[in-house]
Design an enzyme around this catalytic site. Structure first.
Site, PDB file in Angstrom:
ATOM      1  N   ARG A 166      31.216 -47.078  34.883  1.00 54.53           N
ATOM      2  CA  ARG A 166      32.292 -47.047  35.622  1.00 54.53           C
ATOM      3  C   ARG A 166      32.335 -47.409  36.949  1.00 54.53           C
ATOM      4  NH1 ARG A 166      32.065 -40.399  35.150  1.00 54.53           N
ATOM      5  NH2 ARG A 166      32.800 -40.444  37.244  1.00 54.53           N
ATOM      6  N   ARG A 178      31.107 -38.459  46.328  1.00 49.60           N
ATOM      7  CA  ARG A 178      31.084 -37.256  45.265  1.00 49.60           C
ATOM      8  C   ARG A 178      30.024 -36.503  45.561  1.00 49.60           C
ATOM      9  NH1 ARG A 178      31.062 -41.942  41.019  1.00 49.60           N
ATOM     10  NH2 ARG A 178      30.670 -40.414  39.546  1.00 49.60           N
TER      11      ARG A 178
HETATM   12  P1  AMP Z   1      34.009 -36.945  36.807  1.00 51.65           P
HETATM   13  O1  AMP Z   1      33.964 -37.870  35.507  1.00 51.65           O
HETATM   14  O2  AMP Z   1      33.672 -35.521  36.716  1.00 51.65           O
HETATM   15  O3  AMP Z   1      32.694 -37.569  37.760  1.00 51.65           O
HETATM   16  O4  AMP Z   1      35.094 -37.122  37.663  1.00 51.65           O
HETATM   17  C1  AMP Z   1      35.669 -38.619  37.839  1.00 51.65           C
HETATM   18  C2  AMP Z   1      36.567 -38.314  39.182  1.00 51.65           C
HETATM   19  O5  AMP Z   1      37.687 -37.536  38.899  1.00 51.65           O
HETATM   20  C3  AMP Z   1      36.139 -37.552  40.444  1.00 51.65           C
HETATM   21  O6  AMP Z   1      35.088 -38.214  41.296  1.00 51.65           O
HETATM   22  C4  AMP Z   1      37.325 -37.084  41.064  1.00 51.65           C
HETATM   23  O7  AMP Z   1      37.915 -38.336  41.748  1.00 51.65           O
HETATM   24  C5  AMP Z   1      38.114 -36.606  39.782  1.00 51.65           C
HETATM   25  N1  AMP Z   1      38.058 -35.355  39.457  1.00 51.65           N
HETATM   26  C6  AMP Z   1      37.469 -34.911  38.507  1.00 51.65           C
HETATM   27  N2  AMP Z   1      37.576 -33.507  38.175  1.00 51.65           N
HETATM   28  C7  AMP Z   1      38.216 -33.248  39.484  1.00 51.65           C
HETATM   29  C8  AMP Z   1      38.599 -32.152  39.911  1.00 51.65           C
HETATM   30  N3  AMP Z   1      38.197 -30.790  39.335  1.00 51.65           N
HETATM   31  N4  AMP Z   1      39.250 -32.061  41.250  1.00 51.65           N
HETATM   32  C9  AMP Z   1      39.575 -33.060  41.846  1.00 51.65           C
HETATM   33  N5  AMP Z   1      39.426 -34.574  41.250  1.00 51.65           N
HETATM   34  C10 AMP Z   1      38.659 -34.415  40.133  1.00 51.65           C
END
Ligand code: AMP
Length: 225
Positions: A166, A178
């Site tokens: 990613r 993050r």
């Molecule tokens: P993840 O795969 O969980 O690392 O999510 C990747 C990205 O998606 C995050 O860095 C955020 O930009 C967005 N994202 C995922 N879940 C959320 C959430 N609950 N609220 C806001 N943005 C989210």
């Protein structure tokens, strides 16, 4: 069975979550995965979310919250769900708790995978995504889930699918953002974790994420009914 799983990016949350989801045959609702699918499909939602995701910022609540609450109303969620990546802040936590209460839906478990920030960062940079299935864990630094080599390139160890990293996993500024959000106990994800640890009802399972994949899984499984 309705379950929330928390853990910083890099804690193995996706890998462990997939196992828990398999145990109960419940829907795996992964907010980041839904966004990535929409980006890949070129949808309006994907276009809106992409700029935030690439920067490591949260997608705004007015997009994310309805997306998840609608997803939980779909048919496959009737038999239960594992929610992964949501709630990510205190507002999302409070909104989710209220929506569940209003709908009379019980939350059974809150799983928290704890991990030091520096270790989490090192782990993030080595993980790889399978083009066929988000739930196929691959990581270049972990023997148990190392991708396999085929025709001179690394492919998914589960299905042989193409692998990619990613963009937001290779960008140290985005990773830092993050993690700033995750470890923030005032309004960020740790505030959401603490909120759900403090409510009546769900059983809380907190495990040390620095152990190996199998050890972490065993610690989670022995607490689940
Ligand atoms: P993840 O795969 O969980 O690392 O999510 C990747 C990205 O998606 C995050 O860095 C955020 O930009 C967005 N994202 C995922 N879940 C959320 C959430 N609950 N609220 C806001 N943005 C989210």
């Amino acid at each position: 069975m309705n379950i929330l799983i928390f853990g910083p990016n890099g804690s193995g949350k996706g890998t462990q979550g997939a196992k828990v989801q398999e145990k109960y045959k419940i829907a795996h609702v992964e907010s980041g995965g839904i966004f990535r699918k929409n980006i890949k499909g070129g949808t309006e939602l994907g276009k809106k979310a992409k700029e935030y995701i690439d920067r490591g910022d949260l997608v705004p609540d007015d997009i994310t919250i309805p997306m998840i609450l609608d997803r939980l109303k779909e048919d496959d969620c009737k038999k239960g769900w594992l929610l992964d990546g949501f709630p990510r802040n205190k507002v999302q936590a409070e909104t989710l708790a209220k929506a569940l209460k209003d709908a009379g839906i019980e939350l059974n478990y809150v799983i928290e995978i704890m991990l030091d920030r520096q270790i989490a960062k090192e782990r993030i940079m080595g993980r790889r995504l399978c083009a066929n299935d988000n739930n196929h864990p691959n990581h270049i630094a972990f023997e148990a889930i190392k991708p396999v080599e085929k025709d001179g390139k690394l492919v998914c160890r589960v299905c042989g699918g193409d692998l990619s990293a990613r963009a937001d996993d290779q960008d140290e500024v985005a990773i830092g953002k993050r993690h700033d959000i995750y470890y923030d106990t005032k309004t960020g994800t740790m505030a959401a974790v603490n909120f759900f640890k403090g409510i009546d009802g769900p059983k809380v399972i907190s495990v040390d994420g620095s152990a190996g994949i199998k050890e972490v899984l065993d610690s989670i499984m022995k607490e689940l009914d």
